[in-house]
Enzyme design. Structure first.
Site, PDB file in Angstrom:
ATOM      1  N   ASN A   1       0.738  -1.085  -0.070  1.00 36.07           N
ATOM      2  CA  ASN A   1      -0.027   0.020  -0.003  1.00 36.07           C
ATOM      3  C   ASN A   1       0.753   1.198   0.145  1.00 36.07           C
ATOM      4  O   ASN A   1       1.784   1.321   0.629  1.00 36.07           O
ATOM      5  CB  ASN A   1      -0.982  -0.031   1.210  1.00 36.07           C
ATOM      6  CG  ASN A   1      -0.214  -0.178   2.475  1.00 36.07           C
ATOM      7  OD1 ASN A   1       0.721  -0.754   2.476  1.00 36.07           O
ATOM      8  ND2 ASN A   1      -0.908   0.423   3.642  1.00 36.07           N
TER       9      ASN A   1
ATOM     10  N   GLU B   1       0.382   5.179   0.633  1.00 29.81           N
ATOM     11  CA  GLU B   1      -0.630   6.175   0.931  1.00 29.81           C
ATOM     12  C   GLU B   1      -0.267   7.707   0.462  1.00 29.81           C
ATOM     13  O   GLU B   1       0.873   7.881   0.053  1.00 29.81           O
ATOM     14  CB  GLU B   1      -0.509   6.286   2.563  1.00 29.81           C
ATOM     15  CG  GLU B   1      -1.268   5.091   3.327  1.00 29.81           C
ATOM     16  CD  GLU B   1      -1.320   5.016   4.610  1.00 29.81           C
ATOM     17  OE1 GLU B   1      -1.976   4.270   5.176  1.00 29.81           O
ATOM     18  OE2 GLU B   1      -0.971   5.778   5.213  1.00 29.81           O
TER      19      GLU B   1
ATOM     20  N   CYS C   1      -3.981   0.550  -2.532  1.00 23.16           N
ATOM     21  CA  CYS C   1      -4.056  -0.735  -1.779  1.00 23.16           C
ATOM     22  C   CYS C   1      -2.876  -1.390  -2.317  1.00 23.16           C
ATOM     23  O   CYS C   1      -2.473  -1.570  -3.540  1.00 23.16           O
ATOM     24  CB  CYS C   1      -5.293  -1.332  -1.584  1.00 23.16           C
ATOM     25  SG  CYS C   1      -6.708  -0.633  -1.342  1.00 23.16           S
TER      26      CYS C   1
ATOM     27  N   GLU D   1      -3.232  -4.597  -3.002  1.00 23.20           N
ATOM     28  CA  GLU D   1      -3.595  -5.564  -3.967  1.00 23.20           C
ATOM     29  C   GLU D   1      -3.554  -4.848  -5.374  1.00 23.20           C
ATOM     30  O   GLU D   1      -3.236  -5.607  -6.637  1.00 23.20           O
ATOM     31  CB  GLU D   1      -4.938  -6.133  -3.839  1.00 23.20           C
ATOM     32  CG  GLU D   1      -4.956  -6.962  -2.614  1.00 23.20           C
ATOM     33  CD  GLU D   1      -5.182  -5.792  -1.150  1.00 23.20           C
ATOM     34  OE1 GLU D   1      -5.017  -4.825  -1.326  1.00 23.20           O
ATOM     35  OE2 GLU D   1      -5.985  -6.584  -0.464  1.00 23.20           O
TER      36      GLU D   1
ATOM     37  N   CYS E   1     -10.208  -5.102  -0.314  1.00 20.94           N
ATOM     38  CA  CYS E   1     -11.282  -4.323  -0.133  1.00 20.94           C
ATOM     39  C   CYS E   1     -12.257  -4.560  -1.444  1.00 20.94           C
ATOM     40  O   CYS E   1     -11.684  -5.199  -2.435  1.00 20.94           O
ATOM     41  CB  CYS E   1     -11.060  -2.621  -0.097  1.00 20.94           C
ATOM     42  SG  CYS E   1     -10.217  -2.037  -1.619  1.00 20.94           S
TER      43      CYS E   1
ATOM     44  N   CYS F   1     -10.495  -3.460  -4.722  1.00 23.03           N
ATOM     45  CA  CYS F   1      -9.626  -4.236  -5.286  1.00 23.03           C
ATOM     46  C   CYS F   1     -10.097  -5.812  -5.744  1.00 23.03           C
ATOM     47  O   CYS F   1      -9.509  -6.100  -6.832  1.00 23.03           O
ATOM     48  CB  CYS F   1      -8.575  -4.760  -3.871  1.00 23.03           C
ATOM     49  SG  CYS F   1      -7.551  -3.403  -3.576  1.00 23.03           S
TER      50      CYS F   1
HETATM   51 ZN    ZN Z   1      -8.045  -2.373  -1.608  1.00 20.76          ZN
END
Ligand code: ZN
Length: 139
Positions: free
Chosen positions: A50, A52, A61, A63, A96, A99
């Protein structure tokens, strides 16, 4: 699929790749350190973490970071045969919704996805994780 069993050796190795990726997480705002590893049907393993941003909505993210890297390195014909997600915070970390939808474009339906759940590792076939992915079907 039995979600209580530990992943097999190949998934365990993929999980270790995900954990190594999580060590490179850029997460100064949340401290939530996640790594993902994709095993392509060609055998290649591609990882992501990830990343940010101070403008939180721009965060990506692990993924999706792995996915865009896989397509960038190996092209649009890739197929993903397995996914592992690791979280260094010892927190539940299923992929999530964003993703899942992004992965759906390239996933084999039966591909296992292993991730930390509330009560330990969980493995689901991708179609179980996202049973009704959006598809564009024009008549
Ligand atoms: Zn995600």
């Amino acid at each position: 699929m039995d979600t209580t069993q530990w992943p097999d050796k190949a998934l365990a190795a993929l999980l270790e790749s995900a954990r190594q990726a999580a060590l490179r997480s850029y997460s100064p705002y949340s401290g939530f350190r996640v790594g993902a590893a994709l095993k392509l049907s060609s055998g290649e393993i591609v990882t992501g973490t990830n990343v940010e941003n101070v403008s939180y909505g721009l965060t990506i993210c692990a993924e999706r970071a792995a996915l865009v890297r896989a397509v960038s390195e190996f092209g649009p014909e890739i197929r993903i045969a397995a996914v592992a997600v690791a979280n260094l915070n010892d927190a539940a970390s299923p992929p999530c919704g964003a993703c899942r939808q992004m992965l759906a474009e390239f996933m084999l339906a039966e591909a296992p996805v292993v991730f930390p759940a509330a009560d330990g590792l969980q493995t689901l076939a991708f179609h179980e994780l996202l049973p009704l992915a959006f598809e564009m079907k024009l008549k």
